[in-house]
Write a protein that holds these residues in place. Sequence first.
Motif, PDB file in Angstrom:
ATOM      1  N   ILE A 149      -3.827   3.445   7.993  1.00  0.00           N
ATOM      2  CA  ILE A 149      -3.309   4.594   7.251  1.00  0.00           C
ATOM      3  C   ILE A 149      -3.094   4.212   5.791  1.00  0.00           C
ATOM      4  N   GLY A 150      -2.948   5.223   4.961  1.00  0.00           N
ATOM      5  CA  GLY A 150      -2.590   5.004   3.571  1.00  0.00           C
ATOM      6  C   GLY A 150      -3.727   4.494   2.709  1.00  0.00           C
ATOM      7  N   SER A 151      -3.353   3.992   1.558  1.00  0.00           N
ATOM      8  CA  SER A 151      -4.314   3.519   0.568  1.00  0.00           C
ATOM      9  C   SER A 151      -4.874   2.163   0.965  1.00  0.00           C
ATOM     10  N   GLU A 152      -5.829   1.687   0.170  1.00  0.00           N
ATOM     11  CA  GLU A 152      -6.295   0.315   0.342  1.00  0.00           C
ATOM     12  C   GLU A 152      -5.154  -0.632  -0.038  1.00  0.00           C
TER      13      GLU A 152
ATOM     14  N   LYS B 166       0.863  -1.187   0.000  1.00  0.00           N
ATOM     15  CA  LYS B 166       0.000   0.000   0.000  1.00  0.00           C
ATOM     16  C   LYS B 166       0.893   1.228   0.000  1.00  0.00           C
ATOM     17  N   THR B 167       0.318   2.366  -0.373  1.00  0.00           N
ATOM     18  CA  THR B 167       1.058   3.621  -0.345  1.00  0.00           C
ATOM     19  C   THR B 167       0.667   4.402   0.905  1.00  0.00           C
TER      20      THR B 167
ATOM     21  N   ILE C 211       5.889   3.485  -0.709  1.00  0.00           N
ATOM     22  CA  ILE C 211       5.192   2.209  -0.860  1.00  0.00           C
ATOM     23  C   ILE C 211       5.751   1.258   0.189  1.00  0.00           C
ATOM     24  N   VAL C 212       4.862   0.623   0.920  1.00  0.00           N
ATOM     25  CA  VAL C 212       5.272  -0.357   1.934  1.00  0.00           C
ATOM     26  C   VAL C 212       4.792  -1.729   1.507  1.00  0.00           C
ATOM     27  N   PHE C 213       5.657  -2.715   1.620  1.00  0.00           N
ATOM     28  CA  PHE C 213       5.347  -4.106   1.268  1.00  0.00           C
ATOM     29  C   PHE C 213       5.409  -4.960   2.529  1.00  0.00           C
TER      30      PHE C 213
ATOM     31  N   ALA D   7       0.647   2.926  -8.709  1.00  0.00           N
ATOM     32  CA  ALA D   7       1.054   3.805  -7.618  1.00  0.00           C
ATOM     33  C   ALA D   7       1.818   5.008  -8.145  1.00  0.00           C
ATOM     34  N   HIS D   8       2.685   4.780  -9.123  1.00  0.00           N
ATOM     35  CA  HIS D   8       3.464   5.875  -9.687  1.00  0.00           C
ATOM     36  C   HIS D   8       2.576   6.846 -10.449  1.00  0.00           C
TER      37      HIS D   8
END
Length: 224
Positions: free
Chosen positions: A99-102, A10-11, A217-219, A198-199
Amino acid sequence: MSGDVLVSMKTVRRSELAALLGGAQGPEQQRARDLARERARAVQARLDAAAGESGGAQGALGLTVPDALEELLAGRVAQDVPGAGAAYRRAQIALLAGIGSEPVLLGSYAAPPKALYARMDEEMRALGVPEPLLPYRFLFAGAPEELPLPEPPDGHPGLGSLPVDRAGAVAEAGRQVAYSLGTTYYAARPLVDALEAAHQEWQRALRSGRRDHADLIVFWSDDE
């Protein structure tokens, strides 16, 4: 637990993550903390149930996920007991929920996926993709720099991060070789598509003048 290992991303905004860990007390931060605590308790309950079914002791991680979360929220990482790295990582995954995007699911695998993505690197490298654009180095690079967490002995659950402004180059490199990949093609395409999306969202935010856009971006990979 299903036994499958899910790889997701997610971002987020770095500032948003830092606010949670820095003690900011606004309503958005409180909502995110409450959700994280709820998720952490649910994860711990599943871990305890699984340990009970297998004859293990409650809290076999050596540090419970809710306690690990409270340490993160207080801005410290103090425990060095067996399994602490895994507990902290599960706690961060719970923290990301608010937090962040879906989240975007990149894949579901019957075994820890590190070997798969290491093989993807090998195939991409053989096709000429430069080292800085290979996926393994960011998918499993560890937590964002705001959270220097201990490494679990088996490297799983995994965490990684990538600045959004680099996602376009990584996606383009992957797209150029995707159809030439061997056994990792099925894993490369979802990753390339998600990074590209995302970009593009980041570029739209910049063009519109928004200052609250996601920049990281977190993985993560986990079996919850």
